[in-house]
Design an enzyme around this catalytic site. Structure first.
Site, short mmCIF file in Angstrom:
data_model
loop_
_atom_site.label_atom_id
_atom_site.label_comp_id
_atom_site.label_asym_id
_atom_site.label_seq_id
_atom_site.Cartn_x
_atom_site.Cartn_y
_atom_site.Cartn_z
N SER A 151 2.16 13.52 -0.42
CA SER A 151 0.84 13.07 -0.05
C SER A 151 0.45 12.27 1.30
CB SER A 151 0.32 12.06 -1.24
OG SER A 151 1.10 10.99 -1.43
N ILE A 196 0.04 10.77 4.99
CA ILE A 196 0.39 11.14 6.35
C ILE A 196 1.64 12.05 6.40
CG2 ILE A 196 1.35 10.35 8.40
CD1 ILE A 196 0.24 7.52 7.86
N SER A 236 4.82 0.86 10.97
CA SER A 236 3.40 0.47 10.94
C SER A 236 3.03 -0.48 12.12
CB SER A 236 3.09 -0.12 9.60
OG SER A 236 1.92 -0.93 9.71
N TYR A 296 5.19 -6.41 2.88
CA TYR A 296 5.01 -4.88 3.51
C TYR A 296 5.39 -5.22 5.04
CZ TYR A 296 2.71 -0.77 5.58
OH TYR A 296 2.50 -0.02 6.25
N LYS A 329 8.36 -3.81 7.16
CA LYS A 329 8.35 -2.97 8.64
C LYS A 329 9.13 -3.57 9.65
CE LYS A 329 6.10 0.59 6.63
NZ LYS A 329 6.65 1.75 6.30
N SER A 373 -5.64 7.23 3.04
CA SER A 373 -4.50 7.86 2.21
C SER A 373 -4.79 7.35 0.85
CB SER A 373 -3.12 7.53 2.90
OG SER A 373 -2.91 5.99 2.53
#
Length: 284
Positions: A20, A22, A150, A163, A167, A198
């Protein structure tokens, strides 16, 4: 000339999180130029669907695409997965570590257990698979490790502490590998998308263990189209860029401001963070 066509045709490229978002859009781009593919994610049926579409995208035969179901957090299965790939293709030219999850919650509301789960998914899973692939690339003295980071890996993104931290951690680990890998002709590319359409929010962590955000992105949101992001990711991979920032404005210019005028940027972000928190509290 299309950079993707020129440099990636015929290469064996392993993409995780290929079912799913990207990852899915990226494998369609790669299939269209004749890359041989390994598709990995947790959902076998979705990977089979993606494989069928890949066969329609370009000059590939069934044996050019290997569906390999893989859970990035089951570290003990990664070495065997690498062996299956090598049995099928004999080589791995590019590993694209795309699998991961997002997260939304205020910093003070995030359970330490959520932090741990985020690190296992977004960091340790990536490190584990890369460490299993790396000896093969070192032996060949050729390889390319791609990591889906990201823009949040470059700046502090409010209300995404776990998150953002995961990253940022990827950059530390893989900047080191970039230096050490040069001896073996192994390149590292860190891809840094900004907001992209997304299904990321559907399974995004929140602040509580076991609770997901469970919402769709609004069509009115200002986000890059998935296919456009995937194409730019493919161009970055083909050109073996060290790092690529991929975003619409004003996020992209904001990232440049954060890079070159960090104090100004942080002051502005602190004000925005307070304003956003007040709005959230008023909504409650």
């Amino acid at each position: 000339m299309n950079h993707v066509t020129e440099f990636l045709r015929g290469q064996v490229i392993w993409v995780t999180g290929a079912s799913s978002g990207i990852g899915e859009a990226l494998v369609y781009q790669l299939a269209s130029v004749g890359c041989r593919l390994i598709l990995s994610a947790r959902r076998t049926e979705e990977l089979e669907r993606v494989k069928k579409q890949c066969l329609l995208c370009g000059p590939l035969k069934d044996e050019d695409i290997l569906v390999l179901t893989l859970d990035s957090t089951k570290f003990g299965t990664h070495a065997a997965a690498v062996e299956k790939v090598l049995e099928h293709f004999k080589q791995i030219d590019v590993l694209v570590n795309n699998a991961g999850r997002s997260q939304r919650a205020a910093w003070a509301d995030i359970s330490l257990e959520v932090d741990r789960q985020m690190l296992e998914t977004n960091v340790l899973g990536v490190l584990s698979l890369t460490k299993c692939v790396l000896p093969h690339m070192m032996q060949r003295k050729a390889g390319h490790i791609v990591v889906m980071s990201s823009i949040a890996g470059k700046v502090g993104a409010p209300f995404s502490g776990s998150y953002t931290g995961s990253k940022h951690a990827l950059h530390g680990w893989f900047e080191t590998l970039r230096v050490e890998g040069a001896e073996y002709n192994i390149d590292v590319t860190l891809l840094c998308p900004g907001p992209v359409f997304s299904r990321l929010f559907e399974q995004a962590f929140t602040g509580e263990p076991g609770k997901v955000l469970g919402r769709e992105m609004g069509k009115e949101e200002k986000r890059m189209e998935t296919s456009r992001c995937a194409y730019l990711c493919a161009v970055a991979i083909a050109n073996r860029l060290d790092e690529a920032w991929i975003s619409l404005q004003p996020v992209l210019v904001g990232t440049y401001v954060a890079q070159y005028a960090p104090s100004f940027y942080r002051g502005r972000m602190k004000r925005m963070g307070v304003e956003q928190l007040l709005k959230i509290r008023e909504g409650q």
